[in-house]
Design an enzyme around this catalytic site. Structure first.
Site, mmCIF file in Angstrom:
data_model
loop_
_atom_site.group_PDB
_atom_site.id
_atom_site.type_symbol
_atom_site.label_atom_id
_atom_site.label_comp_id
_atom_site.label_asym_id
_atom_site.label_seq_id
_atom_site.Cartn_x
_atom_site.Cartn_y
_atom_site.Cartn_z
ATOM 1 N N ASP A 7 14.274 -15.096 38.939
ATOM 2 C CA ASP A 7 14.778 -14.556 40.204
ATOM 3 C C ASP A 7 13.642 -14.267 41.170
ATOM 4 O OD1 ASP A 7 16.744 -13.319 42.003
ATOM 5 O OD2 ASP A 7 15.811 -11.438 41.418
ATOM 6 N N HIS A 24 25.440 -3.621 17.170
ATOM 7 C CA HIS A 24 25.593 -2.184 17.024
ATOM 8 C C HIS A 24 24.740 -1.453 18.043
ATOM 9 C CE1 HIS A 24 26.705 -3.823 13.074
ATOM 10 N NE2 HIS A 24 27.490 -2.765 12.955
ATOM 11 N N MET A 77 18.159 -8.800 17.810
ATOM 12 C CA MET A 77 18.840 -9.133 19.056
ATOM 13 C C MET A 77 18.270 -8.357 20.236
ATOM 14 S SD MET A 77 20.741 -11.569 18.341
ATOM 15 C CE MET A 77 21.274 -11.690 20.045
ATOM 16 N N GLU A 78 17.798 -7.157 19.984
ATOM 17 C CA GLU A 78 17.186 -6.380 21.063
ATOM 18 C C GLU A 78 15.914 -7.055 21.563
ATOM 19 O OE1 GLU A 78 20.218 -3.901 19.395
ATOM 20 O OE2 GLU A 78 18.708 -5.177 18.465
#
Length: 357
Positions: free
Chosen positions: A126, A77, A111-112
């Protein structure tokens, strides 16, 4: 065991309807770890990587990812985040990433927090891949969550006293592992370890090879140097293979740890990308030209092009820094010369008056 909330009665993925739930204050904390080498961690600590501002960049990436989780994870959401923090802990050969996310909403914020950790870790990868393409990001997991109908939850193996701060703590608060520990990746085991000589201190091996970093060439010189040092009782860190453009940063990071010896191989010729002598000269407090000249002379007895080497030898404070060519033959000749004077030089640097002239 609870049923899977994102699967309907027919087994199809669905987005859970949370419109009937009450908005409550919720918080979640997650962590992950990027495993690399002690040398890379030292470079991050010293801000010596080719891509600067490594940790600040990864922190912003993690925060941004948390805000966009609903766009990245299909069934999440869109929730109003009231706070996101991302912090890092520099360990011996890894970087621990921790993220905390807060909201007041009818659904959780786990999840955040997890997404923030994952993207911060990928950004770190990276940023360091030029010097360590073999770095591994993993162990991403939820630590704690609070609020909501299900109440508070803490990972069973997580210490009860664990709390993440909403403001990121100072970077690198963990005690750094000394460069050159026996567990460092790439450190060869000394032959006859049970009869190993007394410790001579720490040494670092750096390989300048852009093609090696790209995986286009297998380095054969670094392991030879590392084994040579190990046989003489040094605790060897490396070989660390870096691109030519990253040699200066790698040398600065290695010298910051004050090993007794740093030996480089490669990047000493006249190619536009050969930068090892320039990077070395910037560190040296005293040059030892006689050793470098003898290494060139020894090489020219079999290979005339050895005279093109611009390799330097000298002292960076109390650390002996030696540039060797990138060829196996050049390394062999250089180590032969170095073997005759290494103990003498280190004794003098250490103040042993027996070798004064």
């Amino acid at each position: 065991m609870n049923e899977l909330s994102h699967v309907d009665a027919d087994g199809r993925a669905r987005m859970v309807d949370v419109s009937g739930k009450t908005s409550t204050a919720r918080r979640a904390v997650a962590e992950g770890r990027l495993r690399t080498t002690p040398e890379v961690v030292a470079m991050v600590r010293a801000e010596g990587l080719p891509k600067a501002d490594v940790l600040p960049t990864a922190r912003i990436a993690g925060i941004s990812a948390a805000k966009h989780t609903w766009e990245l994870i299909p069934l999440c959401h869109q929730i109003p985040l009231s706070g996101v923090s991302v912090s890092f802990e520099l360990e011996g050969s890894s970087i621990r990433i921790e993220a905390a996310a807060k909201t007041t909403a009818p659904t959780g914020v786990e999840m955040e927090a997890l997404t923030a950790v994952a993207v911060a870790g990928l950004t770190l990868h990276d940023m360091i891949k030029a010097v360590d393409p073999a770095a591994v990001l993993g162990d991403i997991r939820l630590l704690t969550k609070t609020g909501g109908k299900s109440g508070d939850w803490r990972r069973p193996d997580e210490p009860a006293g664990h709390e993440s701060q909403d403001v990121a703590p100072a970077v690198g608060t963990a005690a750094p592992e000394a460069p050159g520990t026996p567990e460092a990746p790439g450190t060869p085991e000394a032959p006859g370890a049970s009869e190993a000589p007394a410790s001579q201190g720490r040494a670092t091996v750096i390989v300048a090879s852009t093609t090696g970093v790209r995986g286009e060439r297998t380095d054969t010189t670094g392991p030879v140097i590392a084994e040579w040092l190990t046989r003489r009782g040094f605790e060897v860190s490396g070989p660390l293979v870096v691109a030519d453009a990253a040699v200066a940063a790698a040398l600065r990071a290695a010298a910051a740890g004050e090993p007794r010896v740093i030996i480089t191989t490669g990047g000493t010729g006249v190619s536009p990308s050969d930068e090892t002598p320039e990077a070395t000269r910037a560190l040296l407090t005293r040059e030892l030209p006689g050793i470098a000249e003898e290494i060139r002379r020894r090489g020219m007895t079999t290979t005339r092009t050895a005279g093109l080497s611009r390799a330097l030898v000298g002292l960076a404070g109390s650390t002996l820094v030696v540039n060797l060519p990138g060829s196996p033959g050049g390394v062999r000749d250089g180590l032969d010369v170095l073997g005759d004077v290494l103990e003498h030089v280190l004794d003098q640097v250490g103040g042993d008056s027996r070798h004064e002239h």
